[in-house]
Motif scaffolding. Structure first.
Motif, PDB file in Angstrom:
ATOM      1  N   PHE A 775       0.848  -1.192   0.000  1.00 22.69           N
ATOM      2  CA  PHE A 775       0.000   0.000   0.000  1.00 22.69           C
ATOM      3  C   PHE A 775       0.880   1.238   0.000  1.00 22.69           C
ATOM      4  O   PHE A 775       1.815   1.335   0.807  1.00 22.69           O
ATOM      5  N   TYR A 776       0.588   2.167  -0.897  1.00 24.22           N
ATOM      6  CA  TYR A 776       1.345   3.414  -0.937  1.00 24.22           C
ATOM      7  C   TYR A 776       0.558   4.447  -1.736  1.00 24.22           C
ATOM      8  O   TYR A 776      -0.194   4.108  -2.646  1.00 24.22           O
ATOM      9  N   PRO A 777       0.708   5.728  -1.409  1.00 24.38           N
ATOM     10  CA  PRO A 777       0.020   6.776  -2.172  1.00 24.38           C
ATOM     11  C   PRO A 777       0.654   6.945  -3.544  1.00 24.38           C
ATOM     12  O   PRO A 777       1.850   6.722  -3.741  1.00 24.38           O
ATOM     13  N   ILE A 778      -0.156   7.344  -4.486  1.00 25.88           N
ATOM     14  CA  ILE A 778       0.309   7.601  -5.848  1.00 25.88           C
ATOM     15  C   ILE A 778       0.535   9.105  -6.000  1.00 25.88           C
ATOM     16  O   ILE A 778      -0.364   9.909  -5.711  1.00 25.88           O
ATOM     17  N   LYS A 779       1.711   9.470  -6.465  1.00 29.76           N
ATOM     18  CA  LYS A 779       2.020  10.880  -6.641  1.00 29.76           C
ATOM     19  C   LYS A 779       1.270  11.420  -7.853  1.00 29.76           C
ATOM     20  O   LYS A 779       1.327  10.838  -8.930  1.00 29.76           O
ATOM     21  N   PRO A 780       0.586  12.560  -7.687  1.00 28.29           N
ATOM     22  CA  PRO A 780      -0.111  13.153  -8.836  1.00 28.29           C
ATOM     23  C   PRO A 780       0.898  13.667  -9.856  1.00 28.29           C
ATOM     24  O   PRO A 780       2.080  13.858  -9.547  1.00 28.29           O
ATOM     25  N   PRO A 781       0.468  13.912 -11.097  1.00 28.98           N
ATOM     26  CA  PRO A 781       1.381  14.465 -12.107  1.00 28.98           C
ATOM     27  C   PRO A 781       1.918  15.823 -11.663  1.00 28.98           C
ATOM     28  O   PRO A 781       1.258  16.576 -10.954  1.00 28.98           O
ATOM     29  N   LYS A 782       3.135  16.126 -12.100  1.00 33.11           N
ATOM     30  CA  LYS A 782       3.754  17.390 -11.719  1.00 33.11           C
ATOM     31  C   LYS A 782       2.949  18.584 -12.202  1.00 33.11           C
ATOM     32  O   LYS A 782       2.934  19.640 -11.574  1.00 33.11           O
ATOM     33  N   SER A 783       2.298  18.459 -13.362  1.00 35.43           N
ATOM     34  CA  SER A 783       1.515  19.577 -13.884  1.00 35.43           C
ATOM     35  C   SER A 783       0.380  19.945 -12.944  1.00 35.43           C
ATOM     36  O   SER A 783      -0.103  21.075 -12.960  1.00 35.43           O
ATOM     37  N   VAL A 784      -0.069  18.990 -12.130  1.00 38.29           N
ATOM     38  CA  VAL A 784      -1.156  19.255 -11.198  1.00 38.29           C
ATOM     39  C   VAL A 784      -0.625  19.794  -9.879  1.00 38.29           C
ATOM     40  O   VAL A 784      -1.234  20.658  -9.248  1.00 38.29           O
ATOM     41  N   THR A 785       0.536  19.297  -9.440  1.00 32.42           N
ATOM     42  CA  THR A 785       1.041  19.629  -8.111  1.00 32.42           C
ATOM     43  C   THR A 785       1.952  20.848  -8.066  1.00 32.42           C
ATOM     44  O   THR A 785       2.174  21.381  -6.984  1.00 32.42           O
ATOM     45  N   MET A 786       2.501  21.270  -9.186  1.00 34.44           N
ATOM     46  CA  MET A 786       3.488  22.344  -9.150  1.00 34.44           C
ATOM     47  C   MET A 786       2.926  23.634  -8.565  1.00 34.44           C
ATOM     48  O   MET A 786       3.615  24.368  -7.862  1.00 34.44           O
ATOM     49  N   ASP A 787       1.685  23.948  -8.845  1.00 38.63           N
ATOM     50  CA  ASP A 787       1.106  25.200  -8.384  1.00 38.63           C
ATOM     51  C   ASP A 787       0.311  25.049  -7.097  1.00 38.63           C
ATOM     52  O   ASP A 787      -0.395  25.967  -6.693  1.00 38.63           O
ATOM     53  N   SER A 788       0.376  23.899  -6.470  1.00 39.37           N
ATOM     54  CA  SER A 788      -0.363  23.680  -5.228  1.00 39.37           C
ATOM     55  C   SER A 788       0.608  23.281  -4.127  1.00 39.37           C
ATOM     56  O   SER A 788       1.708  22.798  -4.389  1.00 39.37           O
ATOM     57  N   ALA A 789       0.191  23.496  -2.904  1.00 41.31           N
ATOM     58  CA  ALA A 789       1.018  23.131  -1.755  1.00 41.31           C
ATOM     59  C   ALA A 789       0.963  21.622  -1.545  1.00 41.31           C
ATOM     60  O   ALA A 789       0.024  20.956  -1.989  1.00 41.31           O
ATOM     61  N   PRO A 790       1.975  21.054  -0.875  1.00 39.25           N
ATOM     62  CA  PRO A 790       1.942  19.613  -0.590  1.00 39.25           C
ATOM     63  C   PRO A 790       0.720  19.251   0.231  1.00 39.25           C
ATOM     64  O   PRO A 790       0.357  19.949   1.172  1.00 39.25           O
ATOM     65  N   LYS A 791       0.083  18.164  -0.135  1.00 39.51           N
ATOM     66  CA  LYS A 791      -1.138  17.723   0.538  1.00 39.51           C
ATOM     67  C   LYS A 791      -0.859  16.423   1.291  1.00 39.51           C
ATOM     68  O   LYS A 791      -0.141  15.552   0.814  1.00 39.51           O
ATOM     69  N   PRO A 792      -1.451  16.263   2.485  1.00 34.56           N
ATOM     70  CA  PRO A 792      -1.306  14.988   3.191  1.00 34.56           C
ATOM     71  C   PRO A 792      -2.107  13.897   2.503  1.00 34.56           C
ATOM     72  O   PRO A 792      -3.059  14.175   1.754  1.00 34.56           O
ATOM     73  N   ALA A 925      -0.182  27.101 -20.212  1.00 35.43           N
ATOM     74  CA  ALA A 925      -0.656  28.326 -20.843  1.00 35.43           C
ATOM     75  C   ALA A 925      -1.193  29.294 -19.810  1.00 35.43           C
ATOM     76  O   ALA A 925      -1.127  30.509 -19.978  1.00 35.43           O
ATOM     77  N   ILE A 926      -1.739  28.786 -18.704  1.00 33.87           N
ATOM     78  CA  ILE A 926      -2.232  29.669 -17.664  1.00 33.87           C
ATOM     79  C   ILE A 926      -1.076  30.402 -16.993  1.00 33.87           C
ATOM     80  O   ILE A 926      -1.176  31.563 -16.619  1.00 33.87           O
ATOM     81  N   GLN A 927       0.093  29.753 -16.874  1.00 30.26           N
ATOM     82  CA  GLN A 927       1.214  30.324 -16.145  1.00 30.26           C
ATOM     83  C   GLN A 927       2.012  31.301 -16.993  1.00 30.26           C
ATOM     84  O   GLN A 927       2.481  32.310 -16.502  1.00 30.26           O
ATOM     85  N   GLY A 928       2.233  31.038 -18.290  1.00 33.19           N
ATOM     86  CA  GLY A 928       3.024  31.932 -19.107  1.00 33.19           C
ATOM     87  C   GLY A 928       3.577  31.224 -20.321  1.00 33.19           C
ATOM     88  O   GLY A 928       3.506  30.000 -20.437  1.00 33.19           O
ATOM     89  N   PRO A 929       4.167  31.972 -21.276  1.00 36.90           N
ATOM     90  CA  PRO A 929       4.666  31.363 -22.530  1.00 36.90           C
ATOM     91  C   PRO A 929       5.759  30.341 -22.282  1.00 36.90           C
ATOM     92  O   PRO A 929       5.765  29.279 -22.907  1.00 36.90           O
ATOM     93  N   GLU A 930       6.718  30.638 -21.358  1.00 39.08           N
ATOM     94  CA  GLU A 930       7.824  29.702 -21.138  1.00 39.08           C
ATOM     95  C   GLU A 930       7.310  28.395 -20.554  1.00 39.08           C
ATOM     96  O   GLU A 930       7.732  27.308 -20.946  1.00 39.08           O
TER      97      GLU A 930
END
Length: 1115
Positions: A775-792, A925-930
């Protein structure tokens, strides 16, 4: 003699006329063997020292190496020649004296008609360890058959071996004494029996009881059986106990009456143990009739009638030739037709069966339970509708449109059989002068107060619907049962009210008065109309609705606005804003010259509707409901938590549960009194990278870096007082989120509880596990987690409130958030857990007690399981449980089979790749061109990875399944274990996959050398027979191993391709399995010992060499 000066406490033991044994350490728990020498004869003897830990103390037992365990129900005498050594009591242990354990021993029952049995030599015990020795005590009475004792010697388990014995002469043994046959009656009826050829004495076996047969041999025992008083008749049969019978067979009992001859099939479950054969008489199904009507059960070739007043169960079984098929049964109630077929095999299930009759449709509830002895299913039939009277009044009920009234006394429960489709029930309470009240019995009704005359008050009616039953319950009034408490807190205004479905005004409430109100028509509309002057409105139990000039208002609505307005009040810092909130939330009722206010709130379970013209009354109500600051707060935070599940009998760590903290997080604190909040992962990674570069240069001055455009951050050498400088000065710190955090706060009327688990991982610590990570948690994709704080991983938050004079708990807020996780189980792990949780061995006395509880269950009268919790009632205002991302459909199980290549995984991975191709660029695209360019790169990789990886994964599954079957053909457990361990280690990428595939191909060249070793090892272990066995396995392995190596090469290569297309992180082990010393004592975990033990277990042959090396040293 005890040494207290040494760190190792020990005793020195000197038996009479013997030498002193070696030091016996008291710190080591377990059984050990020591040697002493007889001073006169010089004979060496062994003694067993057993050290047990009992409630903090050490219990030391000294005995001889031979112990007798008596499994008979009678005592047995133990002799050495003509000398009586003692008596082995039933179910207990008897230790042979030290001077006699190698001497020939004899056994004898205490019956004077029997002689001692044939001698049991110590050498015979050694040679027949684990096998059966049959000893016969002959009778001096010609009328009695010989008494048979089955002796099964087995080696005693030792914690360590300090004495080397090549021939087993010095090892300890336990002699188990078994009666040859054990009869068990697992029927709810008595069985009488006698044994053919033996004295014609009839024995009676009560329900759930057992009996030993000690005078009959296995292949010569014929039983004459009689089933007593079943359906008021006796039934006869015969049974011959023979070896090598099927586990479950059937015998036929017959009953001959003046009218007919009836047959009955009874099942026999036979268990062949080494020392004893257990014969259990049972019926596969007990059919219990609690309907009060005639029931008939019909299956293929089986037809059984169940009289309505027969309290005991009917013994039911399908035909023996169809017993193992998917059987179903049909039901008939009184004069009805046969029902549809239904199964009675699913234990724990509930349901309802419908049978169409001439005048009505019968509905019967079916409940299937498992008996305490696990081989009989108890099928209980009850009326689907039942009425229970828990009130203090005598009540009569009748179906609407039916003149037949049913009377219910106090505490009585009766069946109810509706005859038409009205679904309405008329209720009449004694001494009530009004007309009967009507309720619907096909709709859930938690609490409806039926209005009676003034002197009687009211009776509560509840309708509880379930799959297998509908229970209509009447009970006495309790606080909060009334629909409303209407309070007129005005000086001169009258409030009129009536149920909306009734056209006329029911009553009026004068000023300064209060009244409890419940619905005049329980089946009518659930809205209460009121009128005060020219204003009017409607009231429900959930909210208050007033005419066009009045706003919608409820307690929950009030709390939401209170929170929002207080939030803005703190920002705007306007002291008059709160006063404006009061005025706005008062619900005005314009009566011309004055205004009154309408308030709706809960006091415990009671909904109160208050009409008042005094604003202070409303404010007092508000004060009792508003949020409170915590007066006491307790916070517990743990950095890491580890739980080790250990089976101390097998000296094996089964599982390790690790709750771990987060990586480094950066937190901000916008205000002085605010809480620290973690920053987004993107900002955390950037700050951590800059901070590490800053600290590695051994700084002495502050440094300012750019976190984002126009957002400078100041680092300090000490790591304290760091801040974001613009656009606002905000304190930041470097921290971590704890593994486990528990918060508890209380105030006068409110308490809150919150628990957070950051990450939990369960590891399978069994060597060679198929799934090392359970049993172990699955890490969400980086595109989802980069703009959010770490969640328990798990976050549970509860806010409870007890307002006013009531002790009822109101759950204002209950929320559970759970992240996505992965669960993988293999049978080895499940069995190990079951063995870990297995309770102590059940004694015969306990089995009988449990059996009688089964019988008591169906002898009870009508009994309804209360669907209303008797514990303290709680009200929930906000309840939320986050959905767990899980796939439960059946096609996943079918398509997920590895031998098919897991096509569902292929489809899912391809679809996820396409989804990420569009989703991640959108995030960028929400964050910027780069970031958009970076998102395109991530999306393209996910698309290719999903398509290519899905195909490669499917191919890998197919080749792996083929190789697994080929490996099984080698019949070599060591080879299969090594292959499982190698294949469980997923290649890190394409290069490693191809490299491992090449190694698998190269290993094919080494099989002849290995097979030669296998021939030699087999012949050394098992002699000539082992040599020929090794030749056979070697010839099969000569073909199977190269083939398996080639297939594994393809599987590893495909796995490498799949891993190269994945972008997720691999799960890492928290720690190696625990290492146990020879004494088996559980000590604090040492990483060094665990790592070394894991290294030695990697190669089976290396482990074998180490064991041989240890034995060589001991020699």
């Amino acid at each position: 003699m005890t040494s207290l000066s040494s760190k190792l406490f020990f005793i020195l033991l000197t038996p009479t006329n013997h030498s002193t044994a070696d030091k016996i350490p008291l710190t080591k728990v377990g059984r050990r063997l020591y040697t002493v020498r007889h001073r006169e004869s010089g004979v060496e003897r062994s003694i067993v020292c057993q050290v047990d830990g009992v409630e903090g103390s050490k219990k030391v037992t000294i005995r001889s190496p031979v112990q007798i365990k008596n499994h008979f129900s009678i005592p047995l005498s133990v002799y050495e020649g003509d000398t009586l050594l003692g008596t082995a009591s039933p179910g207990s242990e008897f230790n042979i004296p030290l001077t006699s354990y190698r001497s020939p021993l004899s056994l004898k029952p205490e019956d004077e008609d029997y002689e001692v049995c044939e001698r049991i030599d110590f050498e015979e015990i050694i040679k027949n360890e684990g096998t059966l020795l049959k000893k016969i005590c002959r009778s001096i009475n010609a009328a009695k058959k010989p008494f048979i004792i089955n002796v099964v010697p087995e080696k005693d388990n030792l914690a360590s071996l300090s004495v080397y014995s090549e021939d087993g002469w010095d090892l300890p043994y336990i002699m188990h004494l078994w009666p040859p046959i054990l009869l068990r009656n697992l029927l709810p009826y008595k069985i009488a029996y006698y044994i053919e050829g033996i004295e014609h004495r009839v024995y009676t076996l009560n329900e759930g009881q057992s009996a030993h047969i000690c005078t009959a041999q296995l292949d010569k025992a014929r039983l004459h059986l009689k089933l007593l008083d079943y359906l008021n008749h006796d039934w006869k049969s015969e049974y011959c106990i023979k070896p090598n019978q099927q586990d479950i067979s059937f015998i036929n009992f017959t009953c001959v009456t003046e009218i007919e001859k009836t047959d009955l099939d009874i099942a026999i479950h036979v268990t062949y143990n080494i020392g004893q054969t257990v014969v259990a008489f049972h019926s596969p199904y007990w059919m219990v009739n609690k309907t009060g009507r005639m029931l008939q059960y019909k299956a293929d070739g089986i037809h059984r009638k169940h009289p309505p007043n027969y309290k005991k169960p009917i013994l039911f079984s399908f035909q023996p030739k169809h017993f193992f098929n998917n059987n179903k049964v049909q039901l008939m109630v009184t004069d009805s037709e046969l029902s549809d077929q239904f199964s009675i095999d699913t234990v724990g299930s509930h349901g309802a069966v419908k049978c169409k009759g001439l005048k009505m449709e019968y509905q019967v509830g079916v409940t299937i339970d498992l008996s305490s002895f696990n081989i009989t299913r108890i099928v209980t039939f009850t009326p689907f509708y039942m009425i229970e009277n828990k009130s203090k009044y005598h009540i009569s009920v009748a179906e609407e449109g039916n003149d037949k009234w049913l009377s219910l006394d106090l505490e009585q429960c009766i069946p109810f059989w509706p005859e038409d489709a009205s679904n309405a029930l008329l209720v009449q309470v004694e001494r009530n002068q009004g007309p009967p009240k009507k309720i619907h019995f096909n709709k859930q009704e938690n609490c409806i107060l039926l209005r009676l005359d003034d002197e009687l008050g009211g009776v509560i009616a509840e309708v509880n619907l379930a799959e297998h039953s509908t229970v209509i319950r009447f009970s006495d009034y309790h606080d909060g049962a009334a629909t409303f408490l209407l309070i007129n807190h005005t000086k001169s205004d009258i409030v009129q009210y009536n149920q909306s479905s009734l056209g006329e005004i029911e009553d009026s409430l004068p000023p300064g008065k209060a009244v409890f109100y419940t619905w005049a028509d329980p089946v009518g509309s659930r809205k209460l109309k009121w009128r005060c002057g020219k204003s009017h409105g409607e009231v429900t139990q959930k909210d208050v609705r007033i005419g066009l000039s009045i706003m919608v208002f409820s307690a929950a609505f009030f709390f939401v606005f209170l929170f929002v307005f207080n939030f803005f009040k703190g920002i705007l810092c306007q002291p008059y804003f709160l006063h404006f909130l009061y005025e706005d939330m008062m619900t005005p009722i314009n009566l011309g010259k004055k205004t009154i206010y309408l308030v709706s709130f809960f006091e415990g379970l009671q909904r109160i509707i208050l009409f008042t013209e005094d604003p202070r009354v409303f404010k007092a109500t508000y004060e009792s409901e508003k949020a409170e600051l915590a007066e006491q707060e307790i916070v517990l935070a743990l950095q890491d938590v580890g739980i080790s599940l250990v089976n101390n009998y097998t000296k094996q760590e089964v599982a390790y549960i690790g709750i771990t903290s987060s990586d480094v997080v950066w937190e901000t604190k916008p205000k002085k009194k605010a809480r620290w909040k973690p920053m987004s992962i993107k900002h955390t990674e950037k700050l951590e990278k800059e901070f590490k570069e800053y600290t590695e240069s051994s700084p002495s001055e502050d440094k300012v870096i750019e976190l984002d455009t126009n957002i400078p951050v100041r680092f300090t050498p000490s790591g304290t007082n760091m801040k974001i400088l613009q656009p606002h000065v905000i304190a930041i710190r470097r921290n971590y989120l704890p593994a486990l955090k528990v918060e508890y706060s209380t105030s006068a009327h409110q308490s809150s509880f919150r628990i957070q688990i950051y990450r939990i991982q369960i590891q399978n610590q069994i060597h060679g596990a198929i799934f090392p990570f359970v049993f172990y948690p699955i890490k969400p994709p980086k595109s989802v987690t980069m703009d959010s704080a770490p969640k328990p991983f798990t976050d549970v938050s509860i806010v409870m409130r007890s307002a006013g004079h009531s002790q009822i708990s109101r759950i204002k807020y209950f929320k559970v958030l759970i992240q996505e996780m992965d669960l993988r189980l293999d049978l080895g792990f499940v069995y190990a857990l079951a063995e870990l949780m297995t309770e102590a061995e059940v004694t015969e006395k306990t089995e009988v007690e449990l059996f009688h509880k089964d019988i008591e269950a169906f002898q009870e009268e009508y009994k309804t399981a209360s669907l209303v919790d008797s514990s303290q009632v709680s009200l929930y205002e906000y309840f939320h449980i986050s959905p767990i991302k899980a796939i439960k459909q059946m096609y996943v199980l079918i398509l997920g089979l590895e031998v098919l290549g897991n096509p569902f995984g292929l489809i899912r991975e391809f679809s996820e790749g396409v989804e990420a191709f569009f989703y991640e660029p959108y995030q960028g695209a929400i964050q910027g061109p780069e970031e958009f360019v970076e998102g395109m790169a991530l999306g393209l990789k996910a698309l290719v990875g999903g398509a290519v990886g899905g195909l490669a994964g499917a191919a890998s599954k197919i080749t792996n399944a083929m190789a697994k079957g080929v490996a099984a053909m080698t019949m070599d457990e060591d080879y299969q274990q090594k292959r499982r361990e190698a294949m469980n280690k997923q290649p890190a990428g394409l290069r490693e996959g191809i490299t491992r595939g090449g190694k698998g191909l190269v290993s094919v060249r080494n099989f002849p050398r290995f097979q030669t070793w296998f021939f030699k090892a087999s012949s050394q272990k098992e002699g000539a027979a082992g040599f020929f066995k090794g030749v056979g396995k070697g010839l099969v392995g000569a073909v199977a191993r190269p083939t398996g190596g080639i297939i594994d090469m393809a599987s590893s290569t495909f796995q490498g391709i799949k891993r190269a297309t994945e972008s997720s992180d691999e799960v890492e082990s928290l720690r190696p399995p625990r290492f146990f010393n020879e004494d088996g004592v559980i000590r604090p975990y040492r990483l060094r010992d665990g790592t070394g033990n894991q290294m030695l277990q990697v190669d089976t042959f290396l482990t074998l060499k180490i064991v041989l090396f240890k034995i060589w040293i001991m020699v």
